[in-house]
Design an enzyme around this catalytic site. Structure first.
Site, PDB file in Angstrom:
ATOM      1  N   HIS A  26     -10.119   9.704 -23.744  1.00  0.00           N
ATOM      2  CA  HIS A  26      -9.744  11.117 -23.887  1.00  0.00           C
ATOM      3  C   HIS A  26     -10.518  11.717 -25.057  1.00  0.00           C
ATOM      4  CE1 HIS A  26      -6.266  11.464 -21.095  1.00  0.00           C
ATOM      5  NE2 HIS A  26      -6.186  10.157 -21.299  1.00  0.00           N
TER       6      HIS A  26
ATOM      7  N   GLU B 279     -11.237  14.644 -25.772  1.00  0.00           N
ATOM      8  CA  GLU B 279     -10.704  15.925 -26.260  1.00  0.00           C
ATOM      9  C   GLU B 279      -9.829  15.737 -27.498  1.00  0.00           C
ATOM     10  OE1 GLU B 279      -7.635  14.537 -23.159  1.00  0.00           O
ATOM     11  OE2 GLU B 279      -9.799  14.420 -23.496  1.00  0.00           O
TER      12      GLU B 279
ATOM     13  N   CYS C 153     -10.202  10.405 -17.851  1.00  0.00           N
ATOM     14  CA  CYS C 153      -9.163   9.432 -17.529  1.00  0.00           C
ATOM     15  C   CYS C 153      -8.898   9.398 -16.025  1.00  0.00           C
ATOM     16  CB  CYS C 153      -7.892   9.725 -18.329  1.00  0.00           C
ATOM     17  SG  CYS C 153      -6.761   8.310 -18.403  1.00  0.00           S
TER      18      CYS C 153
END
Length: 627
Positions: A553, A555, A423
């Site tokens: 994102h 993750e 990001c």
């Protein structure tokens, strides 16, 4: 009939209710049950979207764009489910719903009160959400775990406690159980029970009786049998209903710790789980899940032929080898600000069988101003960066510390150190390239310098400038890999060689489309774009061991048994090129997206289910949160 397990807490907050709730849910899944979860946050905010990371930890984003408490990340990771924004209840959401009903006249002129109107709204919400399918079965869950945030006795949680007192009678005794998590402090070698006695007494006074008392011990010393007996005596529960939860080497061991104390056997009897219709298929899935989870936590994949065949790259002898990652971020004072990033790194380290070492570097410590104000801090920060096996720059908002991020990215690029930007880290990689390769010293982001003359990152035109909450580009979005780069793109190979991939987004700014051509012509390659080819979403450098940035994102969708592809590639590259090549080969053969099939659709279809507020006629000037 859905069964409900409420997890409450006493004495202090932040002692692990979320992990205990998730671990209990995981154990129920290993028994072949379908499990969902709900988190209750008693704060007045509608959601977590406008909170600083240092205020309440990371803002976790769901497929539908919900900005929620980080505990929902625990639920998704442990239970391998896909939740929605309605799985996070806040006081703000409940009051908004009640007030809107009152304005529509749905209460038929009655005086609207906390009891029964607010408490009924809470109960109705829980029952409605508990029946929504969350896994690949598409079926109604058997069990709903409900975690009540905060501690018993807090003023703001009082309506929720009362709602749950009523709820136990609404659903019936056989369908409601309560796990109360309490702190058992160790003072000079003696485990003290008085705090637990006091909080259980308060809970009982509010009309809720704990079925299980989970005693948190902040240390490696297990709960002593004498302590257990004392809590049993003074809290009016049997000894088998008192569970010790001491610190273990990894939170992934907590399910096994609970299992060793026969928590599932107790819940089978208490909730009459034998009456549920559990198919042989789901029993088999549960056994497989338990085997794989034990393998992850105990590090013996090769001991199980089934697991070894699915994960042939695990090596028992690598258990003690280390991989050192430097995380250059803005919110390093509170590690929970990067909870999902940490978990994604851990999942990838599991896969490559390395011990993960994370070194935290506050990005502003890398800047020349720190060299003048605090030389020792400056040199310590740079010593960590220079010695890194890999450099990770995660997301964030605001200008503070971004120059330090750019300096770290420059080092990674020039010194051929594996790099992953997420990001804001992705955007800073673009700025670094523009400044140092295109030789544009004043290249910047319009987020950080609104009047910059060389904006390489700009505000997204369709995003509202007048509303803060739920107004970014939020939720699951597709990325299309450019066919021109499929022969060498590590990102595409890590995603199984597929033409498309889906990840969750949370941003208001994007790479300036007007600058893309000059960036690409100079060697910065955007290998992944949105479906229209207008929005840059993944960048790579061809002649670098591993240099990757994502606007999304990734993750947020990592799982212990299915690591995030970019993080897996990053960790593997930080171990060595041979490790990276092995993992790429494995991903090309066995990558499985963590999303439900029905959610992997076009961006236009996905946008309708999120909370984005498009800008209208250019109205509004509100700026995004800083720091």
């Amino acid at each position: 009939m859905t069964k409900y397990i409420l997890v409450s807490g006493g004495v202090v907050s932040g002692i692990g209710k979320g992990v205990i709730a998730s671990s209990t849910g995981l154990l129920l899944k290993t028994a072949g049950l379908k499990v969902t979860a709900i988190k209750i946050d008693p704060y007045m905010n509608i959601d977590a979207g406008t909170m600083r990371p240092t205020e309440h930890g990371e803002v976790y984003v769901l497929n539908d764009g919900g900005e929620v408490d980080l505990d929902l990340g625990n639920y998704e990771r442990y239970l391998d489910v896909t939740l929605s924004k309605d799985n996070n209840i806040t006081t703000g959401k409940i009051y908004r719903e009640v007030i809107e009903k009152e304005r529509r006249g749905e209460y038929l002129g009655k005086t609207v009160q906390i009891v029964p109107h607010v408490t009924n709204a809470i109960q109705d919400w829980i029952q409605r959400v508990s029946k929504i399918p969350v896994d690949e079965s598409g079926e109604e869950p058997d069990i709903c775990i409900v975690e009540l945030g905060g501690t018993v006795g807090d003023i703001e949680s009082a309506p929720f406690i009362e709602a749950m007192r009523q709820f136990q009678f609404r659903v019936g005794h056989d369908n409601f159980a309560l796990i109360h998590v309490s702190l058992v402090p160790d003072m000079h070698g003696e485990q003290k029970t008085k705090p637990t006695q006091t909080t259980v007494h308060a809970l009982r006074g509010l009309g809720l009786l704990p079925d299980l008392i989970a005693c948190r011990l902040l240390g490696r010393q297990p709960l002593e049998s004498s302590t257990k007996d004392k809590i049993s005596m003074f809290c009016h529960v049997a000894s088998e209903q008192v569970i010790g939860v001491h610190d273990v080497s990894s939170v992934y061991h907590v399910p096994l710790l609970l299992q060793s104390q026969r928590i599932i056997e107790y819940l089978r009897k208490r909730l009459n789980l034998a009456n549920l219709n559990i198919t042989e298929e789901w029993v088999s899935k549960g056994l497989s899940l338990e085997m794989k989870w034990r393998a992850v936590t105990k590090g013996y994949y090769n001991s199980f032929p089934i697991i070894a065949s699915h994960f042939p790259l695990f090596r028992q002898e690598r258990l003690f080898d280390e991989v050192k990652i430097v995380l250059v971020g803005k919110y390093t004072d509170l590690k929970d600000s990067y909870m999902s990033v940490i978990k994604a790194l851990e999942h990838s380290a599991f896969r490559v069988r390395r011990k993960l070492i994370i070194q935290w570097v506050e990005s502003s410590d890398l800047e020349p101003s720190t060299q003048e104000s605090d030389p020792a801090k400056y040199h310590d920060a740079w010593r960590a960066v220079v010695g890194a096996g890999g450099i990770l720059v995660p997301g964030g908002f605001g200008k503070r510390g971004t120059e330090g991020m750019i300096l770290a990215i420059k080092w990674a690029r020039e010194q051929k150190v594996p790099f992953l930007g997420i990001c804001l880290g992705f955007q800073m990689a673009v700025i670094e390239w523009a400044r140092n390769v295109l030789d544009i010293p004043d290249a910047h982001s319009a987020e950080l310098v609104p009047d910059t003359q060389n904006a390489f990152v700009i505000f997204m035109p369709e995003i509202s400038r007048t509303h803060m909450g739920g107004t970014m580009r939020l939720g699951l979005r597709p990325t299309v890999f450019d066919r021109d780069f499929e022969t060498w793109s590590k990102a595409r190979k890590l995603y199984g060689g597929n033409e498309k991939m889906w990840e969750r987004h949370r941003h208001r700014y994007e790479v300036n489309p007007e600058q893309v051509q000059r960036l690409q012509e100079s060697g910065l390659t955007f290998v992944g774009k949105d479906e229209k080819g207008e929005r840059m979403q993944i960048l790579e450098l061809k002649d670098h061991p591993f240099f990757m940035g994502l606007q999304a994102h990734p993750e947020l969708c990592s799982r212990p048994l299915n690591p995030s592809p970019p993080f897996l590639g990053f960790i593997a590259a930080s171990c060595g090129q041979s490790d990276l090549e092995e993992q790429i080969e494995a991903q090309l053969k066995s990558f499985r997206p963590p999303h439900p099939e029905h959610s992997m659709v076009s961006e236009e279809a996905l946008r309708t289910s999120t909370q984005e507020h498009p800008i209208v006629n250019g109205v509004g000037t509100m700026t995004p949160p800083t720091d």
